[in-house]
Design a protein around this motif. Structure first.
Motif, PDB file in Angstrom:
ATOM      1  N   TYR A  10     -13.600  -8.579   3.448  1.00 18.60           N
ATOM      2  CA  TYR A  10     -11.871  -8.793   3.268  1.00 18.60           C
ATOM      3  C   TYR A  10     -11.627  -7.834   2.312  1.00 18.60           C
ATOM      4  O   TYR A  10     -10.683  -6.900   2.392  1.00 18.60           O
ATOM      5  CB  TYR A  10     -11.558 -10.211   2.388  1.00 18.60           C
ATOM      6  N   PHE A  11     -12.084  -7.611   0.898  1.00 18.96           N
ATOM      7  CA  PHE A  11     -11.809  -6.685   0.046  1.00 18.96           C
ATOM      8  C   PHE A  11     -12.175  -5.236   0.453  1.00 18.96           C
ATOM      9  O   PHE A  11     -11.302  -4.290   0.438  1.00 18.96           O
ATOM     10  CB  PHE A  11     -12.544  -6.702  -1.389  1.00 18.96           C
ATOM     11  N   GLY A  34      -7.137  -8.050   8.417  1.00 20.02           N
ATOM     12  CA  GLY A  34      -6.160  -6.786   8.198  1.00 20.02           C
ATOM     13  C   GLY A  34      -5.095  -7.029   9.013  1.00 20.02           C
ATOM     14  O   GLY A  34      -3.853  -6.215   8.887  1.00 20.02           O
ATOM     15  N   GLY A  63     -12.940  -8.763   7.646  1.00 21.33           N
ATOM     16  CA  GLY A  63     -11.925  -7.969   7.018  1.00 21.33           C
ATOM     17  C   GLY A  63     -10.841  -7.283   7.883  1.00 21.33           C
ATOM     18  O   GLY A  63      -9.663  -7.230   7.728  1.00 21.33           O
ATOM     19  N   ILE A  98      -9.978  -4.069   3.555  1.00 21.53           N
ATOM     20  CA  ILE A  98      -8.196  -4.182   3.411  1.00 21.53           C
ATOM     21  C   ILE A  98      -7.973  -3.379   2.214  1.00 21.53           C
ATOM     22  O   ILE A  98      -6.830  -2.683   2.342  1.00 21.53           O
ATOM     23  CB  ILE A  98      -7.875  -5.487   3.316  1.00 21.53           C
ATOM     24  N   SER A  99      -8.716  -3.357   1.199  1.00 24.06           N
ATOM     25  CA  SER A  99      -8.221  -2.523  -0.113  1.00 24.06           C
ATOM     26  C   SER A  99      -8.890  -1.150  -0.122  1.00 24.06           C
ATOM     27  O   SER A  99      -8.416  -0.215  -0.856  1.00 24.06           O
ATOM     28  CB  SER A  99      -9.006  -3.219  -1.195  1.00 24.06           C
ATOM     29  N   LYS A 159      -0.501  -1.083  -4.545  1.00 26.28           N
ATOM     30  CA  LYS A 159      -1.295  -1.730  -3.317  1.00 26.28           C
ATOM     31  C   LYS A 159      -1.176  -0.658  -2.237  1.00 26.28           C
ATOM     32  O   LYS A 159      -2.107  -0.891  -1.440  1.00 26.28           O
ATOM     33  CB  LYS A 159      -0.339  -2.990  -2.685  1.00 26.28           C
ATOM     34  N   CYS A 187      -9.532 -12.125  -1.639  1.00 26.70           N
ATOM     35  CA  CYS A 187      -9.801 -11.021  -2.599  1.00 26.70           C
ATOM     36  C   CYS A 187      -9.353  -9.560  -2.076  1.00 26.70           C
ATOM     37  O   CYS A 187     -10.079  -9.055  -1.242  1.00 26.70           O
ATOM     38  CB  CYS A 187     -11.424 -10.896  -2.843  1.00 26.70           C
ATOM     39  N   TRP A 188      -8.349  -9.394  -2.810  1.00 27.63           N
ATOM     40  CA  TRP A 188      -7.720  -7.916  -2.029  1.00 27.63           C
ATOM     41  C   TRP A 188      -7.227  -7.283  -3.329  1.00 27.63           C
ATOM     42  O   TRP A 188      -6.910  -7.847  -4.322  1.00 27.63           O
ATOM     43  CB  TRP A 188      -6.696  -7.935  -0.820  1.00 27.63           C
TER      44      TRP A 188
END
Length: 449
Positions: free
Chosen positions: A327-328, A388, A384, A331-332, A176, A289-290
């Motif tokens: 979101y993905f 976040g 996101g 954040i990712s 992560k 979804c992350w």
């Protein structure tokens, strides 16, 4: 029931990624079968019988299912069903926390996940099969873990989800702390496109069947509507202030945009999750979804993933499709990856959705035109960043440094101002500073804020 509803998403969103094994240290095993609730024992025995194990001859051993901080709300253990003369079967058992308060706080989340495994995913599978897309093919959405059994009784405060252990099939989770690279992001966008395409097609072609899933309201919005203490407001205020504080004097536009957002984060969140406002383009989305809710499979030592599973469906909701994407991607990933690939990944998603929708008898030009897609990015792209504020501090914190969840929740309920003590260790804060500042700058640069 009101207590359960009011506590529901405080626990989930304010510390989404605390471990199910908070009280299990290092190599200690999970509870034995005899110590499990009777309904969990009965569920495992039912599965063993259905899978052909011989009553009186098989044994079930339990062991921890994840590490501290892996992000499961409740308890997760592996159940190993063994019988002499045949291969053992390994399943994951996702159960409620031990304390009654925590069970009340998480019941609605388990109810949503049970609905996903019992109702939603089978309906999506059946619809795709009727259109000639089978689970053995790569031209549909079949990227959730296999669920053997799922049940939730709100009155008795009982819930359990038993599913395949994806690690047995060589799926693994990414680190992560590291931004997700382009090949992994591309695979996520492709599968989200296929998932959303099934929603568009089923909503258009089987509206009466699909109607039951339009009731999948956003859980945090439900909490906001019935929580007089407005605890989510407290979280957004604190995390927004913290995010604003990491911007430098050079981030002039970003600082101005964050100042305009001050005191308005909750309203912005509510606007984003308003499904009616997104119609006729709302879909069933994964909701959470992350990077920690995706698992990937590989071919040998090749680092390019060949397959994916989306896990943890407790926040599945009916909303604008952009929410999953924003979101993905914010954040990712990080600034470098978005600078190089953001538009390409937007195209990847839209092309995947278009192709899948055509396979299912739909028409993307009619059901989700490209200009609408781009306009929705402008309207919902900030989502996101809003999430976040809460998620990134936890994502950047080592599992062993995550603070006590129960204490944090108690303080939220009783105190006016609660410091969001995630990511305070030096390395964690530096990770947070880089990731969060990059998100804010990109959201402003792209015109989403």
């Amino acid at each position: 029931m009101l207590t359960a509803k009011r506590g529901l998403l405080n626990s989930r969103f304010t510390n989404n990624f605390l471990s199910a094994f908070k009280k299990i240290h290092n190599n200690k095993l999970a509870k034995t079968m005899d110590e499990q609730p009777e309904y969990v024992q009965a569920s495992l025995k039912k599965i063993a019988t259905e899978q052909g194990f011989t009553e009186g001859r098989y044994r079930i051993a339990l062991e921890p299912g994840c590490n501290k901080g892996d992000g499961i709300m409740g308890k997760l253990c592996r159940a190993l069903i063994r019988e002499e003369g045949r291969e053992q079967m390994v399943v994951l058992v996702k159960g409620l926390p031990d304390s009654e308060l925590r069970r009340q706080q998480t019941m609605r989340l388990y109810h949503r996940e049970v609905m996903v495994y019992d109702k939603l995913l089978p309906a999506l599978d059946k619809f795709q099969a009727e259109k000639g897309t089978g689970s053995g093919k790569d031209d549909g959405f079949f990227r959730a873990p296999k669920c053997y059994y799922a049940t939730c009784n709100l009155e008795k405060l009982e819930a359990v989800v038993i599913m395949e252990d994806l690690r047995e099939s060589n799926f693994r989770m990414l680190n992560k702390f590291e931004p997700v690279d382009f090949p992994h992001c591309r695979l996520v966008m492709e599968q989200l496109g296929k998932l959303h395409a099934v929603s568009f097609a089923m909503k258009d072609q089987q509206p009466e069947l699909f109607a039951q899933f339009r009731t999948f309201n956003d859980p945090m919005k439900m909490l906001l509507d019935m929580d007089p203490k407005r605890t989510i407001d407290k979280v957004f205020i604190e995390t927004h202030e913290r995010a604003s504080g990491i911007l430098t004097e050079e981030d002039v536009e970003a600082k101005e945009a964050m100042e305009r957002l001050k005191g308005n984060v909750t309203d912005q969140y509510v606007a984003c999750v308003n499904a009616e406002d997104a119609e006729p383009y709302a879909v069933i989305g994964h909701g959470d979804c992350w990077v920690n809710n995706t698992m990937f499979k590989y071919d040998g030592k090749d680092p390019t993933p060949t397959d994916i599973r989306l896990i943890d469906w407790q926040l599945c909701r009916y909303v604008c499709p952009i929410l999953d994407l924003s979101y993905f991607l914010f954040i990712s990933t990080d600034e470098k990856i978005r600078a190089k690939h953001f538009e390409q990944l937007q195209d990847t998603y839209y092309n995947s959705l278009s192709e899948q929708l055509a396979r299912l008898g739909g028409d993307v030009k009619r059901q989700y035109p490209r200009d609408v897609y781009q306009a929705q990015w402008q309207k919902y792209g900030r989502f996101g960043m809003l999430m976040g504020f809460i998620v990134v501090p936890m994502m950047c914190t080592a599992s062993e440094d995550l603070p006590d969840q129960d204490e944090y929740m108690r303080r939220l309920e009783t105190e006016e101002h609660v410091k969001y003590d995630f990511g305070t260790e030096a390395n964690a804060f530096e990770r947070y500073r880089k990731r969060m500042a990059g998100i804010i700058r990109d959201v402003v640069r792209l015109g989403y804020l």
